[in-house]
Enzyme design. Structure first.
Site, PDB file in Angstrom:
ATOM      1  N   ARG A 190     113.728 -42.174  33.960  1.00 52.08           N
ATOM      2  CA  ARG A 190     114.818 -41.268  33.880  1.00 52.08           C
ATOM      3  C   ARG A 190     115.443 -41.266  35.091  1.00 52.08           C
ATOM      4  O   ARG A 190     116.498 -40.472  35.412  1.00 52.08           O
ATOM      5  CB  ARG A 190     113.874 -39.940  33.748  1.00 52.08           C
ATOM      6  CG  ARG A 190     113.199 -39.796  32.203  1.00 52.08           C
ATOM      7  CD  ARG A 190     112.361 -38.525  32.073  1.00 52.08           C
ATOM      8  NE  ARG A 190     111.249 -38.748  33.327  1.00 52.08           N
ATOM      9  CZ  ARG A 190     110.374 -37.827  33.593  1.00 52.08           C
ATOM     10  NH1 ARG A 190     110.548 -36.549  33.038  1.00 52.08           N
ATOM     11  NH2 ARG A 190     109.491 -38.166  34.438  1.00 52.08           N
ATOM     12  N   GLU A 227     109.678 -34.271  46.682  1.00 48.71           N
ATOM     13  CA  GLU A 227     109.954 -33.100  47.523  1.00 48.71           C
ATOM     14  C   GLU A 227     110.845 -33.354  48.920  1.00 48.71           C
ATOM     15  O   GLU A 227     110.362 -34.146  49.800  1.00 48.71           O
ATOM     16  CB  GLU A 227     108.591 -32.605  47.983  1.00 48.71           C
ATOM     17  CG  GLU A 227     107.647 -31.971  46.855  1.00 48.71           C
ATOM     18  CD  GLU A 227     106.335 -31.536  47.408  1.00 48.71           C
ATOM     19  OE1 GLU A 227     106.026 -32.099  48.726  1.00 48.71           O
ATOM     20  OE2 GLU A 227     105.545 -30.922  46.658  1.00 48.71           O
ATOM     21  N   GLN A 245     118.761 -21.422  57.055  1.00 47.95           N
ATOM     22  CA  GLN A 245     120.268 -21.798  56.250  1.00 47.95           C
ATOM     23  C   GLN A 245     120.301 -23.242  56.255  1.00 47.95           C
ATOM     24  O   GLN A 245     119.598 -24.011  56.648  1.00 47.95           O
ATOM     25  CB  GLN A 245     121.209 -21.389  57.313  1.00 47.95           C
ATOM     26  CG  GLN A 245     122.686 -21.578  56.957  1.00 47.95           C
ATOM     27  CD  GLN A 245     123.700 -21.126  58.212  1.00 47.95           C
ATOM     28  OE1 GLN A 245     123.591 -20.013  58.438  1.00 47.95           O
ATOM     29  NE2 GLN A 245     124.510 -21.980  58.177  1.00 47.95           N
ATOM     30  N   ARG A 300     130.812 -37.321  63.348  1.00 52.71           N
ATOM     31  CA  ARG A 300     130.703 -35.914  63.600  1.00 52.71           C
ATOM     32  C   ARG A 300     129.820 -35.785  64.689  1.00 52.71           C
ATOM     33  O   ARG A 300     128.508 -35.970  64.512  1.00 52.71           O
ATOM     34  CB  ARG A 300     130.072 -35.106  62.468  1.00 52.71           C
ATOM     35  CG  ARG A 300     131.185 -35.106  61.071  1.00 52.71           C
ATOM     36  CD  ARG A 300     130.732 -34.328  59.891  1.00 52.71           C
ATOM     37  NE  ARG A 300     131.654 -34.284  58.741  1.00 52.71           N
ATOM     38  CZ  ARG A 300     132.465 -33.522  58.517  1.00 52.71           C
ATOM     39  NH1 ARG A 300     132.615 -32.180  59.202  1.00 52.71           N
ATOM     40  NH2 ARG A 300     133.209 -33.373  57.339  1.00 52.71           N
ATOM     41  N   HIS A 334     126.828 -32.703  68.840  1.00 50.94           N
ATOM     42  CA  HIS A 334     126.621 -31.208  69.162  1.00 50.94           C
ATOM     43  C   HIS A 334     125.430 -30.798  69.249  1.00 50.94           C
ATOM     44  O   HIS A 334     124.555 -31.384  68.873  1.00 50.94           O
ATOM     45  CB  HIS A 334     127.422 -30.568  67.566  1.00 50.94           C
ATOM     46  CG  HIS A 334     128.793 -31.215  67.267  1.00 50.94           C
ATOM     47  ND1 HIS A 334     129.032 -31.622  65.831  1.00 50.94           N
ATOM     48  CD2 HIS A 334     129.819 -31.495  67.898  1.00 50.94           C
ATOM     49  CE1 HIS A 334     130.275 -31.800  65.872  1.00 50.94           C
ATOM     50  NE2 HIS A 334     130.940 -32.008  67.194  1.00 50.94           N
ATOM     51  N   LYS A 356     117.132 -29.029  63.509  1.00 54.93           N
ATOM     52  CA  LYS A 356     117.727 -29.430  62.119  1.00 54.93           C
ATOM     53  C   LYS A 356     116.873 -30.367  61.457  1.00 54.93           C
ATOM     54  O   LYS A 356     116.331 -31.334  62.137  1.00 54.93           O
ATOM     55  CB  LYS A 356     119.033 -30.157  62.440  1.00 54.93           C
ATOM     56  CG  LYS A 356     120.402 -29.193  63.280  1.00 54.93           C
ATOM     57  CD  LYS A 356     121.360 -30.091  63.469  1.00 54.93           C
ATOM     58  CE  LYS A 356     122.540 -29.156  64.230  1.00 54.93           C
ATOM     59  NZ  LYS A 356     123.577 -29.974  64.504  1.00 54.93           N
ATOM     60  N   HIS A 373     123.260 -33.631  68.701  1.00 53.60           N
ATOM     61  CA  HIS A 373     123.122 -34.675  67.164  1.00 53.60           C
ATOM     62  C   HIS A 373     124.729 -34.863  66.778  1.00 53.60           C
ATOM     63  O   HIS A 373     125.424 -34.153  66.834  1.00 53.60           O
ATOM     64  CB  HIS A 373     122.629 -33.493  66.281  1.00 53.60           C
ATOM     65  CG  HIS A 373     122.605 -34.046  64.962  1.00 53.60           C
ATOM     66  ND1 HIS A 373     123.287 -33.657  63.996  1.00 53.60           N
ATOM     67  CD2 HIS A 373     121.889 -35.161  64.441  1.00 53.60           C
ATOM     68  CE1 HIS A 373     123.095 -34.208  62.637  1.00 53.60           C
ATOM     69  NE2 HIS A 373     122.295 -35.281  62.905  1.00 53.60           N
ATOM     70  N   TYR A 405     121.664 -30.371  55.732  1.00 51.97           N
ATOM     71  CA  TYR A 405     120.714 -29.964  56.805  1.00 51.97           C
ATOM     72  C   TYR A 405     120.248 -28.591  56.871  1.00 51.97           C
ATOM     73  O   TYR A 405     121.021 -27.642  56.330  1.00 51.97           O
ATOM     74  CB  TYR A 405     121.042 -30.501  57.901  1.00 51.97           C
ATOM     75  CG  TYR A 405     122.572 -30.047  58.750  1.00 51.97           C
ATOM     76  CD1 TYR A 405     122.722 -28.755  59.724  1.00 51.97           C
ATOM     77  CD2 TYR A 405     123.705 -30.361  58.015  1.00 51.97           C
ATOM     78  CE1 TYR A 405     123.767 -28.420  60.152  1.00 51.97           C
ATOM     79  CE2 TYR A 405     124.903 -30.241  58.651  1.00 51.97           C
ATOM     80  CZ  TYR A 405     124.784 -28.956  59.487  1.00 51.97           C
ATOM     81  OH  TYR A 405     125.953 -28.723  60.033  1.00 51.97           O
ATOM     82  N   GLU A 419     128.105 -22.904  71.059  1.00 48.32           N
ATOM     83  CA  GLU A 419     128.570 -24.411  70.830  1.00 48.32           C
ATOM     84  C   GLU A 419     128.564 -25.278  72.029  1.00 48.32           C
ATOM     85  O   GLU A 419     129.035 -24.669  72.968  1.00 48.32           O
ATOM     86  CB  GLU A 419     129.900 -24.230  70.022  1.00 48.32           C
ATOM     87  CG  GLU A 419     130.133 -25.348  69.043  1.00 48.32           C
ATOM     88  CD  GLU A 419     131.526 -25.178  68.376  1.00 48.32           C
ATOM     89  OE1 GLU A 419     132.549 -24.978  68.904  1.00 48.32           O
ATOM     90  OE2 GLU A 419     131.436 -24.856  67.326  1.00 48.32           O
ATOM     91  N   LYS A 477     138.696 -31.453  67.997  1.00 47.85           N
ATOM     92  CA  LYS A 477     137.624 -30.590  68.861  1.00 47.85           C
ATOM     93  C   LYS A 477     136.642 -31.585  69.396  1.00 47.85           C
ATOM     94  O   LYS A 477     136.413 -31.677  70.778  1.00 47.85           O
ATOM     95  CB  LYS A 477     136.872 -29.406  68.143  1.00 47.85           C
ATOM     96  CG  LYS A 477     135.939 -28.529  68.709  1.00 47.85           C
ATOM     97  CD  LYS A 477     135.134 -27.869  67.973  1.00 47.85           C
ATOM     98  CE  LYS A 477     134.103 -28.185  67.117  1.00 47.85           C
ATOM     99  NZ  LYS A 477     133.079 -27.441  66.377  1.00 47.85           N
ATOM    100  N   ASP A 478     136.262 -32.578  68.880  1.00 47.82           N
ATOM    101  CA  ASP A 478     135.341 -33.678  69.271  1.00 47.82           C
ATOM    102  C   ASP A 478     135.926 -34.468  70.096  1.00 47.82           C
ATOM    103  O   ASP A 478     135.333 -35.028  71.139  1.00 47.82           O
ATOM    104  CB  ASP A 478     134.686 -34.283  68.131  1.00 47.82           C
ATOM    105  CG  ASP A 478     133.865 -33.647  67.477  1.00 47.82           C
ATOM    106  OD1 ASP A 478     133.246 -32.361  67.676  1.00 47.82           O
ATOM    107  OD2 ASP A 478     133.028 -34.114  66.363  1.00 47.82           O
TER     108      ASP A 478
END
Length: 182
Positions: A23, A28, A46, A58, A61, A71, A118, A131, A142, A168-169
């Site tokens: 299937r 987990e 969150q 990305r 940060h 994270k 990260h 995450y 930030e 921004k980066d």
């Protein structure tokens, strides 16, 4: 679930036990009880998710206090090179980093504690990256370092001329010019 610490204290690789049959598969992706058995007691508040195409970077940060974040990152679809840089000023591994390939195929996860920069580079189109974090985002907290910093010399797994970087980066400071808040 197998939890292994990397060469940098606090940075962990989590490998779930995957059950497969005709299937598909089941595993987990998070178990508070199994994390507690490994003395990892984190109150995640969150979940975040992004979808990016190949070449997107990305990075790098972090969130400073009082909104610093731990994270737990993973890939639901596609592949990335994930990077965590130790930004803890008093750490013997300050400025060192670990990279790991996270993919839908290997289902590995990376636990990145507070005090780390990260980022990730996307290796396949339509990669879904997810995450969990233990603190809420705050624009005022930030911070970050330029993804292509020559001192760090991170191999992102994609040619620099193919990297897709946010405005921004692109203007983040170099590691040598950045003052770590950790």
């Amino acid at each position: 679930m197998k939890i292994t610490e990397t060469s940098i204290k606090g940075l962990m690789v989590i490998e779930p036990k995957i059950f497969t049959d005709s299937r598909g598969y089941f595993f987990e992706s998070y178990s508070k009880a199994k994390f507690a058995e490994a003395s990892i007691n984190i109150d995640f508040v969150q979940d975040n998710q992004s979808c990016s195409n190949r070449g997107t970077v990305r990075a790098l940060h972090a969130q400073s206090a009082p909104h610093a974040q731990t994270k737990l990152v993973r890939v639901i679809q596609g592949r990335v090179i994930d990077v965590a840089v130790d930004a803890r000023k008093d750490s013997p591994t300050f400025g060192k980093y670990e990279t790991i390939e996270l993919s839908a195929e290997n289902q590995k996860q990376f636990l990145i504690p507070q005090g780390f920069l990260h980022g990730f580079a996307v290796l396949e189109d339509n990669t879904i990256f997810a995450y969990k974090v233990d603190n809420y985002y705050s624009k005022e907290c930030e911070t970050g370092v330029r993804w292509n910093d020559p001192t760090l010399a991170i191999d992102w797994g994609i040619p620099a001329n193919e990297a897709i970087i946010s405005d921004k980066d692109q203007i983040l400071p170099l590691f040598a010019d950045w003052v770590s808040p950790f």
